[in-house]
Scaffold this motif. Structure first.
Motif, PDB file in Angstrom:
ATOM      1  N   LEU A   7      -4.183  10.847  14.057  1.00  0.00           N
ATOM      2  CA  LEU A   7      -4.082  11.534  12.768  1.00  0.00           C
ATOM      3  C   LEU A   7      -5.315  11.257  11.922  1.00  0.00           C
ATOM      4  N   PRO A   8      -6.089  12.298  11.578  1.00  0.00           N
ATOM      5  CA  PRO A   8      -7.287  12.070  10.762  1.00  0.00           C
ATOM      6  C   PRO A   8      -6.897  11.678   9.340  1.00  0.00           C
ATOM      7  N   GLN A   9      -7.623  10.735   8.760  1.00  0.00           N
ATOM      8  CA  GLN A   9      -7.374  10.307   7.385  1.00  0.00           C
ATOM      9  C   GLN A   9      -8.524  10.763   6.487  1.00  0.00           C
ATOM     10  N   PRO A  10      -8.262  10.888   5.191  1.00  0.00           N
ATOM     11  CA  PRO A  10      -9.303  11.394   4.286  1.00  0.00           C
ATOM     12  C   PRO A  10     -10.591  10.562   4.315  1.00  0.00           C
ATOM     13  N   ASP A  11     -10.510   9.258   4.637  1.00  0.00           N
ATOM     14  CA  ASP A  11     -11.720   8.425   4.619  1.00  0.00           C
ATOM     15  C   ASP A  11     -12.469   8.437   5.956  1.00  0.00           C
TER      16      ASP A  11
END
Ligand SMILES: Cc1cc2nc3c(=O)[nH]c(=O)nc-3n(C[C@H](O)[C@H](O)[C@H](O)COP(=O)(O)OP(=O)(O)OC[C@H]3O[C@@H](n4cnc5c(N)ncnc54)[C@H](O)[C@@H]3O)c2cc1C
Length: 512
Positions: free
Chosen positions: A286-290
């Motif tokens: 899951l890609p995270q905003p950071d």
């Protein structure tokens, strides 16, 4: 201070009133998503309510989730249409009405390799199409969650360049909901409840309960107080059995890894990698905003006393890295892991292995009259809360109208189409919605507050001040672990600790 502001001053005032004998209609024990949702449902129906939480808002399982707002696909695959439909309806309510600011559509890629059998591919596509049917039945527009489709290998590689091109035949692309942050949803629910008069009291632990009273201890002073009420609701998640003997839970540990930025190269798309030998189980990235990537999730039954903060065993790290690596050009190793976290699912006791236990919720009435809400999941918190308050009204004889929360926007919410015109940086809008300009304004009044906490983060000093003034943060750990989530990666937290401490001390002093 606005009515939705939670802080140390308000806590002192409200706790003093309860200790002085003020009686409330409902006492909710537990400040996770379930308890906060119940407090909001009750307050919105005009009931007086106090929520007590032993530590901090979102201290328990609610901060360790995968942060997905599920459309119920998984339950559909198990033939539980009612649960799947409930999940899809609640997802739609969160994404379109109550919390568009905290949610987003997450593209999900299912890569199809030469080894993926045609049967498996057809099985996944059938599931995704059925899931899309649930979306339509729930009334969630395709503009919010686009329809699933097959894509060629080149498009899959453009979306997730780290995928191994060897034997890649193409991919299926679908969309589900995701939260910016799970702890933030809990804090937002609690603040919205507070804006309607709910007392939200952290660092207050329930020692003993019966249907109409709670013996509680203020963990800051050690003082014990008896809180009187018309109905007690136990919403302590995986700890529910410690307060209600009739409740039997079978906790299941779920671990996630946090990969360093650049380790997996999946862009803004999540990737689902099949677990070898299992039909309907995937390890997801899951890609995270950071720029970091969460890899999850395990599902292992646990025995014995329930820890306050679960840890990730080495076996879970090995399993997640091994499965995820099967789809990537460069195998993922321990050197790529920046952090990890685990949570315990509060599953209701039943037969079968933990991955097969139902995620249904239950409202149980004990012999002592205490209501306990168990099971369920983050996505369906609102429905759990509605059912719990309905049961409380029935048992206590209190009078109130039906639940209104499906139409009640949380603080900071606005229709999705209007989020882009909120006058603040997008990063802040995704956390604070229409309140983002107020957070940004702190940095305009005092430029020191507009600056990041340190060179390695975008999180500003203003966010810490906001957390203490309005989001009920009482100390440095509340800010690092649950308001900013810097604590997910230890070096991030340590780099910010001294500055956060200084800001917390100053902000607490400024409240007086
Ligand atoms: C690994 C994992 C991934 C998940 N992913 C998802 C997902 O992506 N989407 C989804 O919808 N769901 C997901 N879930 C499920 C979801 O996270 C949980 O169902 C939900 O968070 C449970 O919330 P809760 O409020 O019931 O419990 P909790 O969040 O645990 O809250 C209970 C609270 O009670 C407090 N408490 C305990 N004892 C006392 C006491 N004596 N006095 C006062 N307070 C007390 C605790 O401190 C705690 O804060 C996931 C779960 C796990 C474990």
């Amino acid at each position: 201070m606005t009515p939705g502001s939670l802080n140390a001053l308000r806590r002192d005032r409200e706790l003093t009133a309860l200790a002085g004998g003020e009686r409330v209609d409902l006492v909710v024990v537990g400040g996770g998503v379930t308890g906060a949702g119940i407090a909001l449902d009750a307050a919105a129906r005009g009931l007086s309510v106090a929520l007590i939480e032993a530590y901090d808002l979102a201290y328990g399982t609610s901060r360790w989730s995968s942060k997905l707002v599920h459309g119920g696909l998984r339950y559909l695959a198990k033939g539980d249409l009612a649960l799947a439909h409930e999940s899809a309806v609640e997802r739609g309510i969160l994404m379109t009405r109550t919390a568009p600011h905290l949610t987003r559509a997450l593209p999900q890629l299912f890569p199809m390799y030469r080894e993926t059998s045609r049967g498996q591919q057809a099985f996944i596509m059938t599931g995704l199409v059925a899931g899309d049917g649930l979306r339509r039945a729930a009334g969630t527009p395709a503009s919010v969650l686009p329809r699933p489709r097959s894509i060629p290998a080149a498009e899959a590689l453009a979306l997730a360049p780290g995928l191994s091109p060897q034997g890649l035949r193409g991919a299926l692309l679908a969309y589900d909901g995701a939260l910016t942050d799970d702890a933030r949803l809990v804090v937002n629910l609690a603040r919205t409840a507070a804006s309607r008069g709910a007392k939200i009291l952290t660092r207050v632990e329930a020692l003993r309960l019966d249907a109409e009273s709670v013996l509680a201890r203020d963990r800051l002073t050690g003082q014990e107080i008896e809180i009187r009420t018309r109905q007690v609701i136990n919403a302590t998640g995986v700890w529910a059995g410690e307060l209600a003997e009739s409740v039997r839970l079978r906790p299941s540990r779920g671990s996630h890894l946090i990969l360093a930025s650049g380790a997996a190269r999946i862009g803004a798309t999540s990737v689902n990698v099949p677990v070898p030998g299992e039909n309907n189980r995937f390890v997801f990235l899951l890609p995270q905003p950071d720029g970091r990537v969460f890899v999850g999730v395990t599902d292992e039954p646990t025995e014995g006393p329930v820890p306050r903060v679960p840890s990730v065993p080495e076996s879970d790290v090995d399993f997640l890295l091994e499965v995820a690596s099967t789809a990537f050009t460069r195998p993922l190793t321990r050197a790529d892991v920046a952090g990890s976290f685990a949570g315990l699912r509060p599953l209701v006791e039943g037969g079968g292995r933990s991955a097969d236990l139902s995620r249904k919720h239950a409202v149980v009435t004990g012999a002592d009259g205490v209501l306990t809400v168990v099971g369920g999941k983050l996505t369906t918190y609102r429905r759990m809360a509605e059912d719990a308050v309905d049961a409380a009204l029935k048992r206590s004889g209190l009078l109130a109208g039906p639940s209104t929360t499906s139409r009640l926007p949380l603080l900071g919410a606005t229709p999705r189409s209007r989020l882009s015109i909120v006058d603040a940086p997008a990063r802040l809008v995704a956390k604070y919605g229409t309140e983002a300009p107020r957070v940004a304004a702190l940095g305009e009044v005092d430029p020191e507050l507009g600056r990041p906490l340190h060179g390695g983060t975008e999180i500003s000093a203003a966010e810490v001040v906001w957390a203490v003034r309005h989001e009920g943060a009482l100390d440095v750990e509340d800010v690092l672990e649950r308001r900013t989530r810097l604590g997910l990666v230890t070096p991030d937290a340590e780099a910010a600790r001294a500055r956060v401490q200084e800001l917390v001390d100053k902000s607490l002093a400024g409240l007086a």
